[in-house]
Scaffold this active site. Sequence first.
Site, short mmCIF file in Angstrom:
data_model
loop_
_atom_site.label_atom_id
_atom_site.label_comp_id
_atom_site.label_asym_id
_atom_site.label_seq_id
_atom_site.Cartn_x
_atom_site.Cartn_y
_atom_site.Cartn_z
N ASP A 1 0.47 -1.25 0.60
CA ASP A 1 0.07 -0.08 0.38
C ASP A 1 1.13 1.41 -0.23
OD1 ASP A 1 -3.36 -0.46 -0.09
OD2 ASP A 1 -1.87 -2.01 1.32
N TYR B 1 -10.19 -1.00 1.50
CA TYR B 1 -9.25 -0.90 3.20
C TYR B 1 -9.37 0.79 3.75
CZ TYR B 1 -8.75 -4.71 5.62
OH TYR B 1 -9.22 -6.34 6.07
NI NI Z 1 -8.04 -7.75 6.36
#
Ligand code: NI
Length: 667
Positions: free
Chosen positions: A313, A397
């Site tokens: 990320d 996320y």
């Molecule tokens: Ni997770």
Amino acid sequence: MSHTPAPHLLPLIGGSAAPAQHPLDPLTGAEIDRAREILVDAGLLGDSVRVPMLLPDEPTKTELADWQPGTAIDRRIDATLMDTATGKVIEAIVSVTHGEVVSQREHDPAIAPYGQPQYLFEEYDRAAEIVKSSPEWRAAMVRRGLEDRIDLAFCSPLAPGFVGRENEVGRRVIRSLTFLRDSEDDIPWAHPVEGLIVHIDLITNEVLGVEDEGDVSVPGGSGRYTSEAVGPARESLKPIEIVQPEGPSFHVDGSHVQWENWSLRIGFNAREGLVLNDVRFDDRPVLARASVPEMVVPYGDTSPTRFWISYFDAGEYLLGKNANALELGCDCLGVIKYFDAHVADDRGHAVRVPNVVCMHEEDYGVLWKHTEQGPVGAQVRRSRRLVVSYFATVGNYDYGFYWYFYLDGSIQMEAKATGIVFVGAGEPGSKSPHANEIAPGVFAPVHQHLFCARLDVAIDGEDNRLVEVDAVRIPMGEQNPFGNAFTWSQTALATEKQAQRVADTSVARTWEVQSASRTNITGAPTAYHLYPQPTALLMADPASSVAARAAFATKHLWATAYEPGQLWPGGRYPNAHQGGSGLPEYSAGDRPIDGEDLVLWHTFGLTHIPRTEDWPIMPVDYAGFWFKPYGFLDVNPAMDVPESSQAHAGAGRDGCCGGGDACACAH
Ligand code: NI
């Protein structure tokens, strides 16, 4: 709440943003825009060129030591430039102060060991356009009876991992998975089109292939989570208000923060997000620099749709560029100080991210307490912590990065993972060894979130040494006649390879960072302990490609001799990299670290076997570590914290435990 900033010490570079006053200040918008002009003038930033990554080129420690307040700062920027027409990549160092390109080098993504620059935001839109104009993809949608869902389909652009396919080597690949929406405002993640995978080359803008496996139905349940969708909010919760009638206890001057015994500088960049510089307790150095510069999210599913998923990320998507502007909604209570930051957009223009870093104080229960028989009676002091945090959203996320500073000299790092779990579709009621059914027909694969913190430690200066401390059981016998005895071991980790370690909760393992020169009241070296918290390492097989690319996640601890520019656990370009970059490279020379300027790297994280309660939004899950003084201070430094008073509490409550029907004291 900040103090009046010191007068400008440097000439304005341009634009309205305040100029940097300290070499470690985050980049200003004017500096980013100036760097862009310099790159354009140098012929490096033409029409087809984009800026996948733009970071401060931080001063070396020698430059920092030589710098005097009020003198000029050479402000440099490290820009990665990519020609979207050819894929050619140039890395340039620009001096904004001197108005010149200091150096440049070509990075050729086609030459092993590969590695592609970070994705551009515009590439996500381009990938979706390429998918939607692909006849094979449209045919697959029609074959599945989804022809009238094409317009509202969401084509999720995903980093490809490294799978060694010949037609992908050296190319800028992105994969696309398809999710359906019922309307423009629907949540696509709840409606995965299982087994439909499109592989795209972002330089040639061509589809490299379409996989169309199986015919699982798209789950029809809702993934909506707003108040309108979930129904009326409960009315049972009474308000909690945090009141700080005299303001906060911190003082801010530019990027410098002073709070109780602590001082630090707030930094921020597009890749790592929040960076803490020059962290001191009682003006004694503890950390020269601290951040969480990488994380990997590997998936444990064998299906063609997901076996390759292993997002980095920070290194592939840039955490700081994806950071939340907290003016849109902040989770902190009390008196809050926000810091803005600036990052570069795809074309290298400055973008202000307002309120990106949140700082506030929190009550944290009991700090210390004892009840003594006799006249001393009960003594209790309340704990308080300074919280410095930011949040980044990467696709489905959301990650929070929270640093806590405590009155007792402890530092805690806590990563918070929330948002929407990544799901596929399956036959309702069926079983998979790699994915759990968390809603009817919605299967969430097992996966991990493995973070790597970089701690450039400086315990009472840069001459530090690293020691592993284990509790040690002693066999019953001469050394342990009653069987009760145990002791502890201290093992010096003197080189970079010796310092590659795995945590062990069965022996209460900690890692001690000692000053090589300063001692405390008992004559022991002043030190801090890194307390790892129980956490699995990378579950993927050591022979897997993700194990090579995320080697940092195969050990809880690494330590390296400080070297400027060694900042990235998975390397500069983990995307499409075959592995071995970052920490394996940094530590390959097995340099001595005993008594040296030491950098610790700590892997921690979460292993998720998702559950129904994670749907439709996952409650925050936590992972992190503690860094606590261990002989750094001669005594508990919080003995002088005053007894707390509830004098400011409302509702007529007359002081802590002073009466009333409910005791509001420090339990
Ligand atoms: Ni997770």
